[in-house]
Structure formats: structure tokens, C-alpha cells
Write a protein that holds these residues in place. Structure first.
Motif, short mmCIF file in Angstrom:
data_model
loop_
_atom_site.label_atom_id
_atom_site.label_comp_id
_atom_site.label_asym_id
_atom_site.label_seq_id
_atom_site.Cartn_x
_atom_site.Cartn_y
_atom_site.Cartn_z
N ALA A 261 0.84 -1.21 0.00
CA ALA A 261 0.00 0.00 0.00
C ALA A 261 0.87 1.26 0.00
O ALA A 261 0.56 2.25 -0.67
N ALA A 314 -4.04 -9.89 -1.02
CA ALA A 314 -3.69 -8.49 -1.30
C ALA A 314 -2.53 -8.42 -2.30
O ALA A 314 -2.47 -7.52 -3.14
N GLY A 318 -2.36 -6.66 -5.94
CA GLY A 318 -1.30 -5.75 -6.36
C GLY A 318 -0.67 -6.14 -7.69
O GLY A 318 -0.27 -5.28 -8.47
N ASN A 321 -3.38 -5.07 -10.29
CA ASN A 321 -3.62 -3.63 -10.48
C ASN A 321 -2.34 -2.83 -10.78
O ASN A 321 -2.37 -1.61 -10.83
N THR A 323 0.57 -2.49 -9.15
CA THR A 323 1.49 -2.08 -8.09
C THR A 323 2.82 -2.82 -8.26
O THR A 323 3.89 -2.24 -8.08
C1 NAG Z 1 -3.81 -2.16 -5.68
O1 NAG Z 1 -3.03 -3.09 -4.92
C2 NAG Z 1 -2.38 -2.52 -3.81
C3 NAG Z 1 -1.47 -3.59 -3.24
O2 NAG Z 1 -2.17 -4.71 -2.81
C4 NAG Z 1 -3.41 -2.02 -2.82
O3 NAG Z 1 -2.77 -1.42 -1.72
C5 NAG Z 1 -4.31 -1.00 -3.51
O4 NAG Z 1 -5.36 -0.64 -2.64
C6 NAG Z 1 -4.90 -1.56 -4.79
N1 NAG Z 1 -5.57 -0.46 -5.47
C7 NAG Z 1 -6.76 -0.59 -6.04
C8 NAG Z 1 -7.30 0.62 -6.70
O5 NAG Z 1 -7.35 -1.65 -6.03
#
Ligand code: NAG
Ligand code: NAG
Ligand code: ZN
Length: 505
Positions: A261, A314, A318, A321, A323
Motif C-alpha cells: 500500500a 492483497a 497488487g 492492479n 502495483t
Molecule cells: C492495488 O493493490 C495494492 C497492493 O495490494 C493495494 O494497496 C491498492 O489498494 C490496490 N488499489 C486498487 C485501486 O485496487
């Protein structure tokens, strides 16, 4: 139709479905002189004039995998532990798992002032001993004056454009001021800095606390490294990069959602912060370590440790999306049943369950990375799988578009042909079927639904699962000189911002 003298090819792959980071489409692929030279409508090259024609039978054809985080034949960093794979066995395992390029480390030890010496030694180990192509990252254990001065010429002259530093491990940990010195030099020389972010001082203190209570089992490894240590160090790494006028960094092997995050937030703010995760954070959990009896948990000891199920979800999010820029194996193998240089070297009469603080940290995974992630098309689009396992590593580490792409006339003919993707296929991972020199896999018994059928490296079939297995040759792999990262035009952005200026604070 006029029929001019037919053009000839070295290899044609017909009836495949090509997957790149942007497209999934049926094309035939023609190869000549180590390059992809032509993409043509599917089936149209089935009777081309070629030395060899492979019928993919509808299977996917992808760029060869790039594994940008690999430890081979490194000097012992954890007391007695020595990595079980050398260049020969590690790269043999790579091609059997669809990997055509690796970027392992050239490790500089703390007592050595020079990086060039470490580089020369690693070249000597890899030369004529690699089944796949390779570059090196520098592993900076001692940012001496000499080492920093050597970085002035290393990118241009040696083709090495990335280095790794550690915020943990007694043998490697740098202080924050040392990290700043490395980051400053890296920014000037367009070197990407990879950072292992865990707070080493805190985890040593927690380890002492656990040992004072006589808690020595392998499972306490994960108790000694709670997620907050990773999130704290990740935050600190991002802060240090921002102090050096936003020099680009890559957080390696991220496992904790809190760290992810924080990375996401930095990316949203426009900071050039990249992140890597690994199969162990998508396919293993803390339970794999905790539920093992006796010393068996040591098979899952790596750092950071696999986390809980919610964290795993999570990390998948990531990857999906964006990250995470890349997915690497962090192949860092130690034999399990080896009391001299493997995991069991920490067992003594006084400590029959070993001492987790002395278990060499790391697990094998170079061969299983692509089969595991390719079996996850229910969780990720195929294009994303290719992006994080081949295309983005190539861009990030200055190998694109020679590697990680399928651009005719430009890209090397590095390809994986997969089995036709019928739904019923199920392959159980067993260590006996792998090609590394390590006596276990942490994925023993897990099932995947596909496996590389053929691996092609610069036009040569180096792996044919059904006919001969390993066909490559350990002198075929070439050293790759790399350019600065081309991802997101990141160095142009850095240049526009101007140099680091301490009076600007
Ligand atoms: C994308 O993934 C990150 C890492 O898990 C997370 O912190 C974040 O909230 C996600 N963003 C969205 C828009 O889903
Ligand atoms: C196939 O290619 C070879 C080598 O270029 C050439 O000698 C031969 O004439 C070609 N055959 C046809 C049918 O075009
Ligand atoms: Zn590593």
C-alpha cells in the motif's frame, strides 16, 4: 499465384496462439539467424521452407521468461550455508521452466572494497556454464570509496545498470547514510537500485527475545520478522529515495500488504518506485512453515517469510492492479538434508531442532515460477502474466525489445511453446521432475495445468519436454550488456527534475 523462390527460415512455429504483454492472437512465427523475422496469419507458414517446423497445436506461444532475481553460486552469507545451484544446474532448471534470460547477482562481500573484482569472479563462474542468456546485478555489500568510484564506469563499460542493497542481514546490511551515498551515485549514473527492505536491527532484537525463551524451531523465523518490519523499511526506503531527488528504486520480494500500500501511494504521487513479488507470496502461506513437523519448516524459510491468506490475496490484487512491476523467483536454493552446507547445518547436539537464526534463508523456484503463474489465468489475464514475467523485467533492466517481446527483426527468438490449454490437464509438481541440484521444492504436491513444452533460445530448441528434455548446451548462454531502464521513460523524468541539490531542502 506467382511463386517466387520461397524464403527460408531456421524454425517456424505454426498453429500457436501468441501472447504478449498487449495481445492474445493466433499467429505463425518464423525465425532466422536467432531473431524472430516474421509473424504471419495462423497456418500460413505450415509448409514454409524451414529447417524445422513445430506445430503448436493451438497451444500458447509466449516470449521466453525473464527471471530477474536469482542467486547462484554465491559465497556463504549465512555462516555455513552455500547455495546448492551453480550456474550450470540453475540455468538448466531455468530452461526447463521456460526461462531464457536470468539476471543473477555479482556479490561483493563486506570485507572487499571492489565491485569490479566481484564482477570478474562472477563472470568466471558463469562463462561457458549457462544454458540461458544472463546479465548481472551488482550486490553492494560494502559501499567503499573505491566501490562508489567504480560505479562511474560500470554501466557504460560493463553493461550493468542495476544494483542491490540490503537493509537487513548482518553480512550485508547498510546504514541509512550508506544507502543515501549509494542512491546518490546510482541517480548520477542511471543505475536502478534494488532494495531488500526489512528492518535488520529490529529483527535481530526480536530473534534474541525468542531465543531467550528458548524458541528455536524453524517456525519462529516468521515470528522474528513480522510484517511491520517490512512495511517500516519499505517506507524508509521510499523516504530515502525521495531525499535523493526521487531516484528510482525497486523494492524486491514484497510480501506485506502494508508495504504494498505504501508503494502504491508513492507511485500515485509520481515517485519512481517499482516493486517485485515472488511465487512464494502468491502460492505459499505462513501455515506451510507452521504446520511442518520438526525441522521440516526450514524448507520454507526465506525472507520475508510467506504471510497469511489475507496478505496473499492483497499481493494478488497488487499484481493485477499494477502495483507490482515484475514477478521473479528469488531462487536462492539450499539443500535441506545437508548438515554441512544446507538447511540442516544449524542443527547441533545442543539444538536438535536447529536454530532458526542460522538457517540459510532462501528457497528454490526458478523452474516452477512460470508454470505456477501460467496456471493462474483465472486470477490474472494472460497478457498480465507475460507482462510481469517477461516484458516488464526486460524493460526494467534494459533488455527490451531484444528480450521480452516478439517484434519481427528486433526481438531475439526466445520463446516458450505451451501445451494446448485444455482444461483437464493437471501436472503435480515433484522435486524428482525438476532440473535444479536441490533436494526439495517448497511446491511439492502442488498442481499446475500447463508446463513449457518447448523452450527456444535465440532460435535454438533448448528444451523439448517430450523428446529428450534438456537439449541445450551450457556454453550457449550469452552475457547480455544492459542499458538503463526504459520503463515509463523514468530516466527522462529524473533528468527533467535536475540533479540532487542539498540546498533545495
Ligand atoms: C492495488 O493493490 C495494492 C497492493 O495490494 C493495494 O494497496 C491498492 O489498494 C490496490 N488499489 C486498487 C485501486 O485496487
Ligand atoms: C529452401 O531454402 C533453401 C536454402 O535457402 C534453398 O536452397 C531451397 O531452394 C529452398 N526451397 C524452396 C522450395 O524454395
Ligand atoms: Zn534475493
Amino acid at each position: 499465384m506467382a511463386s517466387p523462390a520461397m524464403e527460408s527460415f531456421d524454425l517456424v512455429i505454426t498453429n500457436g496462439v501468441c501472447v504478449t504483454a498487449s495481445d492474445v492472437a493466433a499467429f505463425d512465427v518464423a525465425i532466422k539467424d536467432e531473431k524472430i523475422v516474421l509473424l504471419a496469419p495462423t497456418g500460413s507458414l505450415a509448409s514454409a521452407n524451414a529447417t524445422r517446423i513445430i506445430d503448436a497445436e493451438g497451444g500458447y506461444v509466449t516470449p521466453g521468461g525473464i527471471d530477474a532475481h536469482v542467486h547462484l553460486q554465491e559465497p556463504p552469507m549465512f555462516g555455513k550455508g552455500t547455495t546448492s545451484d551453480n550456474f550450470e544446474s540453475g540455468t538448466r532448471s531455468a530452461i526447463a521452466g521456460g526461462v531464457t534470460t536470468i539476471v543473477p547477482f555479482a556479490p561483493q562481500q563486506k570485507h572487499e572494497p571492489s565491485l569490479l573484482k566481484a564482477l570478474a569472479e562472477t563472470h568466471d563462474k558463469a562463462r561457458d556454464n549457462s544454458y540461458c542468456d544472463y546479465g548481472f546485478h551488482l550486490l553492494v555489500g560494502n559501499p567503499s570509496e573505491q566501490a562508489l568510484a567504480e560505479l562511474d564506469t560500470i554501466p557504460q563499460e560493463q553493461g550493468i545498470t542495476s544494483l542491490k542493497i540490503y537493509m537487513t542481514y548482518t553480512a550485508l546490511q547498510l546504514r541509512d547514510d550508506q544507502i543515501l551515498s549509494v542512491l546518490l551515485k546510482a541517480r548520477e549514473k542511471r543505475i536502478l537500485t534494488m532494495i531488500h527492505a526489512e528492518n535488520g536491527d529490529v529483527l535481530n532484537w526480536l530473534t534474541d527475545q525468542l531465543e531467550a525463551r528458548r524458541l528455536f524451531d524453524p517456525k519462529y523465523h516468521s515470528h522474528s520478522r513480522p510484517p511491520i518490519l517490512e512495511a517500516e523499511a519499505t517506507n524508509r526506503a521510499i523516504a530515502l529515495s525521495s531525499i535523493i531527488a526521487n531516484t528510482p528504486i525497486l523494492l524486491v520480494h514484497v510480501s506485506d500488504p502494508g508495504a504494498a500500500a505504501r508503494i502504491r501511494q508513492a507511485q500515485t504521487n509520481g515517485q519512481p518506485v517499482f516493486a517485485e513479488t515472488c511465487p512464494q507470496y502468491l502460492f505459499l502461506t505462513r501455515d506451510d512453515l507452521e504446520s511442518c513437523s520438526g525441522f521440516d519448516g526450514a524448507k520454507h524459510v526465506c525472507s520475508p517469510p510467506p504471510r497469511d491468506r489475507a496478505s496473499q490475496d492483497a499481493i494478488w490484487t497488487g499484481v493485477k492492479n499494477g502495483t507490482f512491476t515484475i514477478l521473479s523467483s528469488d531462487h536462492c536454493p539450499f539443500n535441506f538434508d545437508d548438515a554441512d552446507s544446507g538447511k540442516k547445518a544449524c542443527i547441533t547436539e545442543e539444538h536438535p531442532v536447529g536454530r532458526f537464526r542460522h538457517i540459510p534463508n532462501g528457497i528454490p523456484g526458478i523452474e516452477t515460477r512460470l508454470p505456477l503463474i501460467f496456471s493462474s489465468s483465472d486470477r490474472l489475464p494472460l497478457t498480465k502474466i507475460v507482462e510481469v514475467s517477461a516484458t516488464n523485467p526486460a524493460k526494467l533492466y534494459g533488455l527490451y525489445p531484444r528480450k521480452g517481446a516478439m517484434i519481427p527483426g528486433v526481438s531475439d527468438a526466445d520463446l516458450v511453446v505451451w501445451y494446448p490449454h485444455d482444461t483437464g490437464r493437471s501436472i503435480t509438481i515433484t522435486n524428482g521432475a525438476l532440473h535444479h541440484a536441490t533436494d526439495y521444492t517448497p511446491y511439492e504436491g502442488q498442481t499446475v495445468n500447463n508446463w513449457p513444452r518447448f523452450t527456444v533460445l535465440r532460435g535454438k530448441v533448448v528444451w523439448d519436454k517430450d523428446n529428450g528434455g534438456i537439449l541445450g548446451d551450457k556454453s550457449y548462454g550469452q552475457f547480455l550488456k544492459r542499458l538503463p531502464t526504459s520503463l515509463d521513460g523514468i530516466w527522462d523524468t529524473v533528468d527533467k527534475q535536475g540533479p540532487f541539490d542539498v540546498s533545495a531542502f
